[in-house]
Motif scaffolding. Structure first.
Motif, PDB file in Angstrom:
ATOM      1  N   UNK A   1      53.814  21.536  -2.120  1.00 28.07           N
ATOM      2  CA  UNK A   1      55.196  21.781  -2.562  1.00 28.07           C
ATOM      3  C   UNK A   1      56.191  21.391  -1.475  1.00 28.07           C
ATOM      4  N   UNK A   2      55.896  21.738  -0.239  1.00 29.43           N
ATOM      5  CA  UNK A   2      56.801  21.381   0.860  1.00 29.43           C
ATOM      6  C   UNK A   2      56.879  19.861   1.019  1.00 29.43           C
ATOM      7  N   UNK A   3      55.755  19.181   0.879  1.00 30.31           N
ATOM      8  CA  UNK A   3      55.762  17.716   0.992  1.00 30.31           C
ATOM      9  C   UNK A   3      56.620  17.088  -0.102  1.00 30.31           C
ATOM     10  N   UNK A   4      56.576  17.657  -1.287  1.00 33.35           N
ATOM     11  CA  UNK A   4      57.342  17.108  -2.402  1.00 33.35           C
ATOM     12  C   UNK A   4      58.847  17.295  -2.235  1.00 33.35           C
ATOM     13  N   UNK A   5      59.265  18.329  -1.538  1.00 27.59           N
ATOM     14  CA  UNK A   5      60.704  18.545  -1.343  1.00 27.59           C
ATOM     15  C   UNK A   5      61.204  17.997  -0.003  1.00 27.59           C
ATOM     16  N   UNK A   6      60.296  17.473   0.810  1.00 29.35           N
ATOM     17  CA  UNK A   6      60.653  16.779   2.054  1.00 29.35           C
ATOM     18  C   UNK A   6      60.006  15.404   1.992  1.00 29.35           C
ATOM     19  N   UNK A   7      60.376  14.609   1.000  1.00 25.39           N
ATOM     20  CA  UNK A   7      59.605  13.406   0.704  1.00 25.39           C
ATOM     21  C   UNK A   7      59.675  12.326   1.768  1.00 25.39           C
ATOM     22  N   UNK A   8      58.539  11.764   1.991  1.00 25.03           N
ATOM     23  CA  UNK A   8      58.376  10.583   2.812  1.00 25.03           C
ATOM     24  C   UNK A   8      57.193   9.842   2.222  1.00 25.03           C
ATOM     25  N   UNK A   9      57.243   8.535   2.215  1.00 24.91           N
ATOM     26  CA  UNK A   9      56.179   7.788   1.540  1.00 24.91           C
ATOM     27  C   UNK A   9      54.810   8.097   2.132  1.00 24.91           C
ATOM     28  N   UNK A  10      54.664   8.008   3.454  1.00 26.64           N
ATOM     29  CA  UNK A  10      53.347   8.219   4.070  1.00 26.64           C
ATOM     30  C   UNK A  10      52.845   9.642   3.818  1.00 26.64           C
ATOM     31  N   UNK A  11      53.722  10.610   3.910  1.00 25.60           N
ATOM     32  CA  UNK A  11      53.362  12.004   3.670  1.00 25.60           C
ATOM     33  C   UNK A  11      52.826  12.186   2.247  1.00 25.60           C
ATOM     34  N   UNK A  12      53.559  11.672   1.258  1.00 27.10           N
ATOM     35  CA  UNK A  12      53.117  11.837  -0.130  1.00 27.10           C
ATOM     36  C   UNK A  12      51.895  10.979  -0.439  1.00 27.10           C
ATOM     37  N   UNK A  13      51.791   9.824   0.171  1.00 32.08           N
ATOM     38  CA  UNK A  13      50.589   9.008  -0.016  1.00 32.08           C
ATOM     39  C   UNK A  13      49.371   9.732   0.541  1.00 32.08           C
ATOM     40  N   UNK A  14      49.495  10.300   1.735  1.00 34.89           N
ATOM     41  CA  UNK A  14      48.379  11.058   2.314  1.00 34.89           C
ATOM     42  C   UNK A  14      48.009  12.244   1.427  1.00 34.89           C
TER      43      UNK A  14
ATOM     44  N   UNK B   1      44.836  14.166  -4.800  1.00 29.87           N
ATOM     45  CA  UNK B   1      44.898  13.492  -6.092  1.00 29.87           C
ATOM     46  C   UNK B   1      46.329  13.359  -6.587  1.00 29.87           C
ATOM     47  N   UNK B   2      46.613  12.232  -7.191  1.00 32.39           N
ATOM     48  CA  UNK B   2      47.951  11.960  -7.714  1.00 32.39           C
ATOM     49  C   UNK B   2      48.295  12.945  -8.823  1.00 32.39           C
ATOM     50  N   UNK B   3      47.316  13.277  -9.648  1.00 31.29           N
ATOM     51  CA  UNK B   3      47.578  14.195 -10.759  1.00 31.29           C
ATOM     52  C   UNK B   3      48.050  15.555 -10.261  1.00 31.29           C
ATOM     53  N   UNK B   4      47.449  16.036  -9.188  1.00 35.60           N
ATOM     54  CA  UNK B   4      47.863  17.342  -8.646  1.00 35.60           C
ATOM     55  C   UNK B   4      49.293  17.281  -8.125  1.00 35.60           C
ATOM     56  N   UNK B   5      49.642  16.196  -7.444  1.00 37.71           N
ATOM     57  CA  UNK B   5      51.014  16.052  -6.963  1.00 37.71           C
ATOM     58  C   UNK B   5      51.992  15.983  -8.124  1.00 37.71           C
ATOM     59  N   UNK B   6      51.670  15.182  -9.125  1.00 38.33           N
ATOM     60  CA  UNK B   6      52.565  15.035 -10.280  1.00 38.33           C
ATOM     61  C   UNK B   6      52.736  16.351 -11.031  1.00 38.33           C
ATOM     62  N   UNK B   7      51.647  17.071 -11.220  1.00 37.61           N
ATOM     63  CA  UNK B   7      51.714  18.358 -11.915  1.00 37.61           C
ATOM     64  C   UNK B   7      52.549  19.357 -11.121  1.00 37.61           C
ATOM     65  N   UNK B   8      52.323  19.419  -9.833  1.00 37.69           N
ATOM     66  CA  UNK B   8      53.091  20.329  -8.984  1.00 37.69           C
ATOM     67  C   UNK B   8      54.567  19.955  -9.016  1.00 37.69           C
ATOM     68  N   UNK B   9      54.872  18.659  -8.984  1.00 38.16           N
ATOM     69  CA  UNK B   9      56.256  18.210  -9.025  1.00 38.16           C
ATOM     70  C   UNK B   9      56.911  18.618 -10.343  1.00 38.16           C
TER      71      UNK B   9
END
Length: 96
Positions: free
Chosen positions: A35-48, A54-62
């Motif tokens: 959640x913190x990564x999603x509200x402090x976005x940076x490409x490398x951070x979100x890619x990691x 998993x992308x699905x977990x990030x998308x669902x959390x977002x």
């Protein structure tokens, strides 16, 4: 669906990002770090995060965060959504 990588990899994400994302709680859960990564976005951070969880977990959390409409979510939305879209596109291209 994009599979998450093993817990060994998640520890790597934690060791790399726990302090910048949750400096006051080094034992914060993976969900908190995501959640913190999603509200402090940076490409490398979100890619990691996508590689590790998993992308699905990030998308669902977002999607869940966006229903809250907190100021930090609203401010991060344009960048976060653009980065997530690029990551999802990359995963789709790689899986062809």
């Amino acid at each position: 669906p994009t599979p998450a990588v093993s817990n060994r990899k998640a520890a790597s994400f934690r060791s790399r990002y726990a302090v910048p994302l949750a400096w006051s709680n080094k034992k914060a859960s993976d969900d908190v770090l995501i959640r913190r990564a999603l509200v402090k976005p940076g490409f490398q951070l979100l890619l990691d995060a996508a590689i590790e969880f998993g992308v699905d977990r990030l998308s669902t959390t977002w999607q869940h965060l966006k229903t809250d409409a907190a100021d930090e979510v609203v401010q991060a939305a344009p960048v976060t959504e653009r980065i997530l879209q690029h990551i999802e596109d990359g995963y789709r291209q790689a899986s062809r």
